[in-house]
Design a protein around this motif. Structure first.
Motif, PDB file in Angstrom:
ATOM      1  N   GLY A 290      17.463 -16.632  11.245  1.00  0.00           N
ATOM      2  CA  GLY A 290      16.075 -16.171  11.135  1.00  0.00           C
ATOM      3  C   GLY A 290      15.309 -15.382  12.367  1.00  0.00           C
ATOM      4  O   GLY A 290      16.201 -15.497  13.484  1.00  0.00           O
ATOM      5  N   SER A 291      14.325 -14.941  12.029  1.00  0.00           N
ATOM      6  CA  SER A 291      13.459 -14.605  13.272  1.00  0.00           C
ATOM      7  C   SER A 291      12.268 -15.183  13.133  1.00  0.00           C
ATOM      8  O   SER A 291      11.276 -14.755  12.107  1.00  0.00           O
ATOM      9  CB  SER A 291      13.643 -13.127  13.459  1.00  0.00           C
ATOM     10  OG  SER A 291      12.966 -12.389  14.386  1.00  0.00           O
ATOM     11  N   PHE A 292      11.638 -15.744  14.062  1.00  0.00           N
ATOM     12  CA  PHE A 292      10.050 -16.096  13.930  1.00  0.00           C
ATOM     13  C   PHE A 292       9.188 -15.025  13.831  1.00  0.00           C
ATOM     14  O   PHE A 292       9.204 -14.017  14.469  1.00  0.00           O
ATOM     15  CB  PHE A 292       9.839 -16.891  15.414  1.00  0.00           C
ATOM     16  CG  PHE A 292      10.674 -18.174  15.707  1.00  0.00           C
ATOM     17  CD1 PHE A 292      11.194 -18.821  14.785  1.00  0.00           C
ATOM     18  CD2 PHE A 292      10.895 -18.556  16.913  1.00  0.00           C
ATOM     19  CE1 PHE A 292      12.070 -19.983  14.879  1.00  0.00           C
ATOM     20  CE2 PHE A 292      11.676 -19.723  17.149  1.00  0.00           C
ATOM     21  CZ  PHE A 292      12.108 -20.479  16.059  1.00  0.00           C
ATOM     22  N   GLY A 293       8.405 -15.372  12.888  1.00  0.00           N
ATOM     23  CA  GLY A 293       7.331 -14.117  12.587  1.00  0.00           C
ATOM     24  C   GLY A 293       7.740 -13.235  11.407  1.00  0.00           C
ATOM     25  O   GLY A 293       6.768 -12.518  11.173  1.00  0.00           O
ATOM     26  N   THR A 294       8.982 -13.341  10.862  1.00  0.00           N
ATOM     27  CA  THR A 294       9.461 -12.677   9.724  1.00  0.00           C
ATOM     28  C   THR A 294       9.823 -13.455   8.530  1.00  0.00           C
ATOM     29  O   THR A 294      11.099 -14.099   8.715  1.00  0.00           O
ATOM     30  CB  THR A 294      10.540 -11.641  10.302  1.00  0.00           C
ATOM     31  OG1 THR A 294      10.231 -10.687  11.511  1.00  0.00           O
ATOM     32  CG2 THR A 294      11.029 -10.811   9.068  1.00  0.00           C
ATOM     33  N   SER A 295       9.247 -13.343   7.585  1.00  0.00           N
ATOM     34  CA  SER A 295       9.737 -14.144   6.239  1.00  0.00           C
ATOM     35  C   SER A 295      10.991 -13.748   5.901  1.00  0.00           C
ATOM     36  O   SER A 295      11.605 -12.615   5.946  1.00  0.00           O
ATOM     37  CB  SER A 295       8.724 -14.147   5.169  1.00  0.00           C
ATOM     38  OG  SER A 295       7.332 -14.304   5.793  1.00  0.00           O
ATOM     39  N   ILE A 296      11.762 -14.725   5.150  1.00  0.00           N
ATOM     40  CA  ILE A 296      13.186 -14.534   4.646  1.00  0.00           C
ATOM     41  C   ILE A 296      13.087 -14.365   3.066  1.00  0.00           C
ATOM     42  O   ILE A 296      12.247 -15.160   2.521  1.00  0.00           O
ATOM     43  CB  ILE A 296      14.055 -15.447   5.277  1.00  0.00           C
ATOM     44  CG1 ILE A 296      13.560 -17.063   4.767  1.00  0.00           C
ATOM     45  CG2 ILE A 296      14.150 -15.374   6.778  1.00  0.00           C
ATOM     46  CD1 ILE A 296      14.726 -17.949   5.462  1.00  0.00           C
ATOM     47  N   ASP A 297      13.916 -13.780   2.487  1.00  0.00           N
ATOM     48  CA  ASP A 297      13.986 -13.825   1.029  1.00  0.00           C
ATOM     49  C   ASP A 297      15.204 -14.343   0.563  1.00  0.00           C
ATOM     50  O   ASP A 297      15.335 -14.454  -0.690  1.00  0.00           O
ATOM     51  CB  ASP A 297      13.341 -12.840   0.456  1.00  0.00           C
ATOM     52  CG  ASP A 297      14.460 -11.585   0.674  1.00  0.00           C
ATOM     53  OD1 ASP A 297      15.660 -11.539   1.302  1.00  0.00           O
ATOM     54  OD2 ASP A 297      13.946 -10.122   0.467  1.00  0.00           O
ATOM     55  N   ARG A 298      16.468 -14.394   1.246  1.00  0.00           N
ATOM     56  CA  ARG A 298      17.716 -14.832   0.710  1.00  0.00           C
ATOM     57  C   ARG A 298      18.454 -15.823   1.638  1.00  0.00           C
ATOM     58  O   ARG A 298      18.406 -15.765   2.731  1.00  0.00           O
ATOM     59  CB  ARG A 298      18.462 -13.519   0.531  1.00  0.00           C
ATOM     60  CG  ARG A 298      18.160 -12.754  -0.796  1.00  0.00           C
ATOM     61  CD  ARG A 298      18.808 -11.435  -0.700  1.00  0.00           C
ATOM     62  NE  ARG A 298      18.174 -10.458   0.352  1.00  0.00           N
ATOM     63  CZ  ARG A 298      18.388  -9.382   0.789  1.00  0.00           C
ATOM     64  NH1 ARG A 298      19.599  -9.011   0.168  1.00  0.00           N
ATOM     65  NH2 ARG A 298      17.622  -8.600   1.555  1.00  0.00           N
ATOM     66  N   LEU A 299      19.201 -16.671   1.256  1.00  0.00           N
ATOM     67  CA  LEU A 299      20.077 -17.621   1.826  1.00  0.00           C
ATOM     68  C   LEU A 299      21.502 -17.546   1.492  1.00  0.00           C
ATOM     69  O   LEU A 299      21.550 -17.675   0.266  1.00  0.00           O
ATOM     70  CB  LEU A 299      19.406 -18.885   1.950  1.00  0.00           C
ATOM     71  CG  LEU A 299      20.157 -20.057   2.609  1.00  0.00           C
ATOM     72  CD1 LEU A 299      20.302 -19.862   3.822  1.00  0.00           C
ATOM     73  CD2 LEU A 299      19.291 -21.587   2.211  1.00  0.00           C
TER      74      LEU A 299
END
Length: 305
Positions: A290-299
């Motif tokens: 991930g990247s702090f500050g950027t929401s995620i939508d898939r794993l």
């Protein structure tokens, strides 16, 4: 004896003349009208063949099938003008007739299909989303193209030998699911798809393995890491899953065993970040996905050595 690449092509032929509804329902859970579905068809056939998530990455984005496949080491990209295709290759098209679009990466394409036969002058394909300009009325059909056609961007050739080699290992299965938009989505195993929905930020994650144990935690966007958890129980908000119904921007997983958790996430509506192994920080890894500050939508998660 039928080889795996031939099986892939043969399976594609089983769906000739079928319309998009069943394929889109398989991918999205419902028939999303109007959506182009050539990439979904390739993913579907890969799933039926048993190579989805290993040799072919699941996607509804045409170029992403090759892009993510190369990135994951599942196969090789071949330019249309330098390589003669083989049965089982995944063929990519650009309708500008130039083989590639300027200002786009080499994988960016308009349409995709599966090669089922190769001649001295033509390549023969099976494709979803043909026979009509209306996506909802189009079907699975056969086509042929001159090998030198400017409509062909290139070919993704899965590493068929890798499938054989990997099948000799008895890796534990990763099973995982996510909550997004207030809803838990069905669990996914290994790389047989992804957990999450494009465009919906993930807020909670539950992870387990068929053998061995793990600990995992999530980072809340704009805040901090939450405590480690080890369970898998959607009704246990203490140790059954990681999250607090708030958007997540990073995940960390550590597998307790002889192997490692191999995992990645995607920022909302964008391409995946690189795979990470456990919490390692060597060889350019971050120690988390991930990247702090950027929401995620898939794993995506699997076990690796």
């Amino acid at each position: 004896m039928t080889t795996l690449n031939e099986k892939f092509a043969n399976n594609a032929s089983k769906y000739l003349c079928q319309e998009p509804s069943n394929f889109r329902k398989w991918f999205y859970g419902s028939d999303k009208k109007g959506i182009p579905w050539s990439a979904i068809f390739v993913s579907y056939v890969a799933n039926v063949t048993g190579i989805l998530g290993t040799l072919v990455q699941k996607s509804d984005n045409v170029g992403e099938i090759a892009r993510s496949g190369v990135k994951a080491g599942c196969g090789i990209w071949h330019e249309s003008h330098t390589t003669k295709p083989q049965v089982g290759d995944i063929i990519f098209f650009t309708w500008n007739g130039k083989g590639r679009y300027l200002n786009q990466d080499k994988y960016y394409s308009d349409h995709v299909g599966i090669v089922y036969k190769v001649g001295t002058k033509y390549v023969y394909t099976i494709e979803g989303g043909v026979k009509s300009d209306d996506n909802d009325k189009s079907k699975v059909g056969k086509n042929r193209y001159e090998l030198c056609s400017g409509l062909i961007n290139g070919y993704f050739r899965p590493n068929w030998c890798m499938k054989t080699n990997e099948s000799t290992h008895e890796y534990p299965d990763a099973v995982y699911c996510v909550r997004a938009g207030g809803k838990w989505y069905p669990a996914v195993k290994n790389l047989e798809g992804h957990a999450g929905v494009v465009g919906k930020p993930i807020t909670d994650v539950a992870i387990k393995f068929s053998k061995g144990t793990c600990k995992y935690r999530v980072h809340i966007k704009g805040s901090k890491w939450l405590p480690w958890v080890t369970g898998y129980n959607l009704n246990d908000d203490n140790n059954g899953y990681a999250g607090a119904k708030k958007e997540i921007d990073a995940i960390q997983i550590v597998y307790n065993g002889k192997y490692k958790a191999h995992y990645r996430v995607s920022p909302v509506k964008s391409n995946y970040y690189d795979f990470q192994n456990d919490n390692e920080t060597t060889k350019g890894q971050d120690g988390y996905a991930g990247s702090f500050g950027t929401s995620i939508d898939r794993l995506q998660i699997k076990i690796a050595e």
